[in-house]
Design an enzyme around this catalytic site. Structure first.
Site, PDB file in Angstrom:
ATOM      1  N   THR A 178       0.809  -1.224   0.000  1.00  0.00           N
ATOM      2  CA  THR A 178       0.000   0.000   0.000  1.00  0.00           C
ATOM      3  C   THR A 178       0.838   1.269   0.000  1.00  0.00           C
ATOM      4  OG1 THR A 178      -0.159  -0.191   2.418  1.00  0.00           O
ATOM      5  CG2 THR A 178      -1.976  -1.086   1.125  1.00  0.00           C
ATOM      6  N   HIS A 230       8.142  -0.195   6.244  1.00  0.00           N
ATOM      7  CA  HIS A 230       8.526   0.673   7.358  1.00  0.00           C
ATOM      8  C   HIS A 230       8.795  -0.177   8.599  1.00  0.00           C
ATOM      9  CE1 HIS A 230       4.423   0.071   8.829  1.00  0.00           C
ATOM     10  NE2 HIS A 230       3.975   0.457   7.638  1.00  0.00           N
ATOM     11  N   HIS A 241       6.876  -3.281   9.738  1.00  0.00           N
ATOM     12  CA  HIS A 241       7.011  -4.560   9.050  1.00  0.00           C
ATOM     13  C   HIS A 241       8.183  -5.392   9.586  1.00  0.00           C
ATOM     14  CE1 HIS A 241       4.859  -2.212   5.804  1.00  0.00           C
ATOM     15  NE2 HIS A 241       4.143  -3.314   5.831  1.00  0.00           N
ATOM     16  N   LYS A 256      -7.679  -0.121  11.742  1.00  0.00           N
ATOM     17  CA  LYS A 256      -7.886   1.141  11.035  1.00  0.00           C
ATOM     18  C   LYS A 256      -9.199   1.764  11.477  1.00  0.00           C
ATOM     19  CE  LYS A 256      -4.269   0.692   8.345  1.00  0.00           C
ATOM     20  NZ  LYS A 256      -3.732  -0.448   9.067  1.00  0.00           N
ATOM     21  N   ARG A 309      -9.062   2.841   3.930  1.00  0.00           N
ATOM     22  CA  ARG A 309      -7.851   3.224   3.216  1.00  0.00           C
ATOM     23  C   ARG A 309      -8.208   3.830   1.860  1.00  0.00           C
ATOM     24  NH1 ARG A 309      -4.128  -2.180   3.940  1.00  0.00           N
ATOM     25  NH2 ARG A 309      -2.957  -1.559   5.780  1.00  0.00           N
ATOM     26  N   GLN A 349      -8.638 -12.751   2.210  1.00  0.00           N
ATOM     27  CA  GLN A 349      -7.426 -13.248   2.858  1.00  0.00           C
ATOM     28  C   GLN A 349      -7.566 -14.723   3.206  1.00  0.00           C
ATOM     29  OE1 GLN A 349      -5.557 -10.702   5.762  1.00  0.00           O
ATOM     30  NE2 GLN A 349      -4.614 -12.427   6.822  1.00  0.00           N
ATOM     31  N   ASP A 368      -3.260  -8.024  15.022  1.00  0.00           N
ATOM     32  CA  ASP A 368      -4.436  -7.379  14.437  1.00  0.00           C
ATOM     33  C   ASP A 368      -4.988  -8.198  13.275  1.00  0.00           C
ATOM     34  OD1 ASP A 368      -2.127  -6.830  12.961  1.00  0.00           O
ATOM     35  OD2 ASP A 368      -2.927  -4.956  12.167  1.00  0.00           O
ATOM     36  N   LYS A 381       3.485   4.077  19.148  1.00  0.00           N
ATOM     37  CA  LYS A 381       3.635   3.029  18.156  1.00  0.00           C
ATOM     38  C   LYS A 381       5.083   2.986  17.686  1.00  0.00           C
ATOM     39  CE  LYS A 381       1.188   1.141  14.178  1.00  0.00           C
ATOM     40  NZ  LYS A 381       0.085   1.362  13.214  1.00  0.00           N
ATOM     41  N   LYS A 430       7.330   5.286  14.762  1.00  0.00           N
ATOM     42  CA  LYS A 430       6.760   6.584  14.450  1.00  0.00           C
ATOM     43  C   LYS A 430       7.722   7.674  14.913  1.00  0.00           C
ATOM     44  CE  LYS A 430       2.792   5.581  12.556  1.00  0.00           C
ATOM     45  NZ  LYS A 430       2.496   5.976  11.168  1.00  0.00           N
ATOM     46  N   THR A 431       8.010   8.626  14.028  1.00  0.00           N
ATOM     47  CA  THR A 431       8.894   9.736  14.353  1.00  0.00           C
ATOM     48  C   THR A 431       8.147  11.044  14.137  1.00  0.00           C
ATOM     49  OG1 THR A 431       9.752  10.081  12.124  1.00  0.00           O
ATOM     50  CG2 THR A 431      10.795   8.356  13.437  1.00  0.00           C
TER      51      THR A 431
END
Length: 417
Positions: A48, A53, A56, A90, A94, A177, A198, A233, A236-237
């Site tokens: 996506t 990142h 993963h 979510k 998306r 899925q 999740d 999380k 995350k920056t």
């Protein structure tokens, strides 16, 4: 218990020690499965975005551990499901992606995955191969009839989305899925699906579908969603996600993220996100106070080396040590770096690199800056400059700043406002 079953149980226990087990379809049954000589398992990733990142990383390391234990990974690229959108974890639907974007993202993703697992011993598939041209009426008749709407709505991910609006498109994601798992079971003998917690409902749906349609045993394993000690999380920056693509997050920035994680997280992250032996993880995890920087540096080196390569990791460590004396960014050294503010409007058309360096204390003039660049001694955000003709724009800003470097130990920081 047979020795092979014992080996499988040891594998489950080893994953659990590393923090890689949250839920399974039964530890004993999974142990028996993994006690077989080679088990085919799969991890699915929807392309996506243009880069993987930090979120993963856990899945990639789980794949690496299982492959090292002698099992065969299948990497499923969700070329079709990425067009639908997974409602798990979510709050909103998306955005729908064009097919061309999904295909481009998938190609980039494969190269990044190859840093963690042996792709020559990995099966790579794209679910667009069987989902893109799937007949809808046949799918409803053959697959949809095995699913209960009431059961689907009992899962937290779907129940929560009902509050904000769950589209029919997303509602189908669980079926798609589950069908992926069935196809991989039929075509590749896949008997285990792994994923973040999740995904538990989606994975369990596939386990149940295989049982109903094939009367066969299949398994699931999930790991906990990872947050830092302060509840944030992981990955995350201030500038956004911690991407694995060096064009989005430089090796130096990637290294600095890990060397600056809270002390309380270091031991868990060493276990979760490295392939270091358990004994070394335990030894590093016992370090405290000033000594903990050695553990953080090892964590940062291991991860940066896997993602960007050993040379980039060594360069990032050298830069970090030169800037902060090996102490990360916790004691205000960055604020004491020579610097100035730079209006964002000036960067919109782009600024020639020689002009930018000439505006700092690093170079006395534009000609001095050009020589520095030609000699290979100029860097911006840890990226070596190779052409005097290059320009620097807003796309080069990282975390609201540009860090210029001349040689090994001279730095200048522009805060972009």
């Amino acid at each position: 218990m047979s020795s092979s079953a014992g080996a499988g149980t040891d594998t489950v226990a080893a994953l659990a020690r590393r923090g890689l087990v949250k839920q399974t379809t039964g530890a004993e049954a999974l142990g028996r499965l993994l006690g077989e000589r080679e088990v085919t398992f799969y991890l699915g990733i929807d392309p996506t975005g243009p880069s993987l990142h930090a979120g993963h990383l856990v899945g990639l390391l789980a794949m690496a551990h299982l492959q090292r234990a002698g099992h065969r990974p299948v990497l499923l690229i969700g070329g079709a499901t990425a067009r639908v959108g997974d409602p798990s974890d979510k709050d909103d639907m998306r955005p729908l992606l064009p097919v061309e974007t999904v295909s481009r993202n998938a190609a980039l993703m494969q190269r990044q995955v190859g840093r963690f697992i042996d792709l020559e011993r990995t099966v790579i598939v794209d679910n667009a191969a069987w989902l893109a041209d799937l007949g809808y009426l046949d799918f409803l008749r053959d697959i949809g009839r095995h699913f209960s709407v009431n059961r689907m709505l009992s899962f937290e991910a779907y129940r929560r989305r009902l509050q904000t609006g769950l589209s029919f498109l997303e509602f189908n994601y669980l079926l798609l899925q589950a069908y992926d798992y069935l196809v991989l079971h039929r075509e590749h003998g896949c008997r285990l699906q792994i994923g973040g917690d999740d995904q538990w409902a989606n994975i369990l749906a596939g386990v149940d579908l295989i049982r109903r349609v094939e009367q066969a045993e299949a398994h699931a394993l999930t790991w906990p969603l990872v947050t830092t000690a302060d509840g944030k999380k992981m990955g995350k920056t201030a500038a956004g996600a911690l991407f694995l693509d060096p064009e989005r997050v430089s090796p130096y920035q990637f290294y600095q993220y890990w060397i600056n994680v809270p002390d309380a997280d270091v031991a868990a992250l060493l276990a979760l996100l490295t392939l270091l032996p358990d004994e070394e993880v335990a030894e590093l995890g016992r370090l405290r106070d000033q000594e903990i920087m050695a553990a953080k540096e090892r964590l940062a080196m291991e991860l940066t080396g896997m993602v960007h390569g050993p040379e980039e990791a060594a360069g990032a460590r050298e830069t970090s040590r030169a800037l902060f004396g090996g102490r990360g960014d916790r004691h205000g050294e960055r604020d004491s770096m020579p610097g100035a503010t730079l209006p964002a409007a000036e960067l919109e058309p782009g600024i020639p690199v020689a002009d930018l360096f000439a505006r700092t204390s690093l170079c006395a003039s534009k000609s001095d800056a050009r020589r520095l660049i030609q000699q290979g001694g100029a860097r911006i955000n840890d990226t070596r400059l190779t052409r005097v003709e290059e320009t620097i724009g807003l796309g080069d800003v990282r975390g609201g700043e540009l860090v210029l470097r001349a040689g090994k130990k001279r730095f200048f920081r522009f805060l972009v406002q």
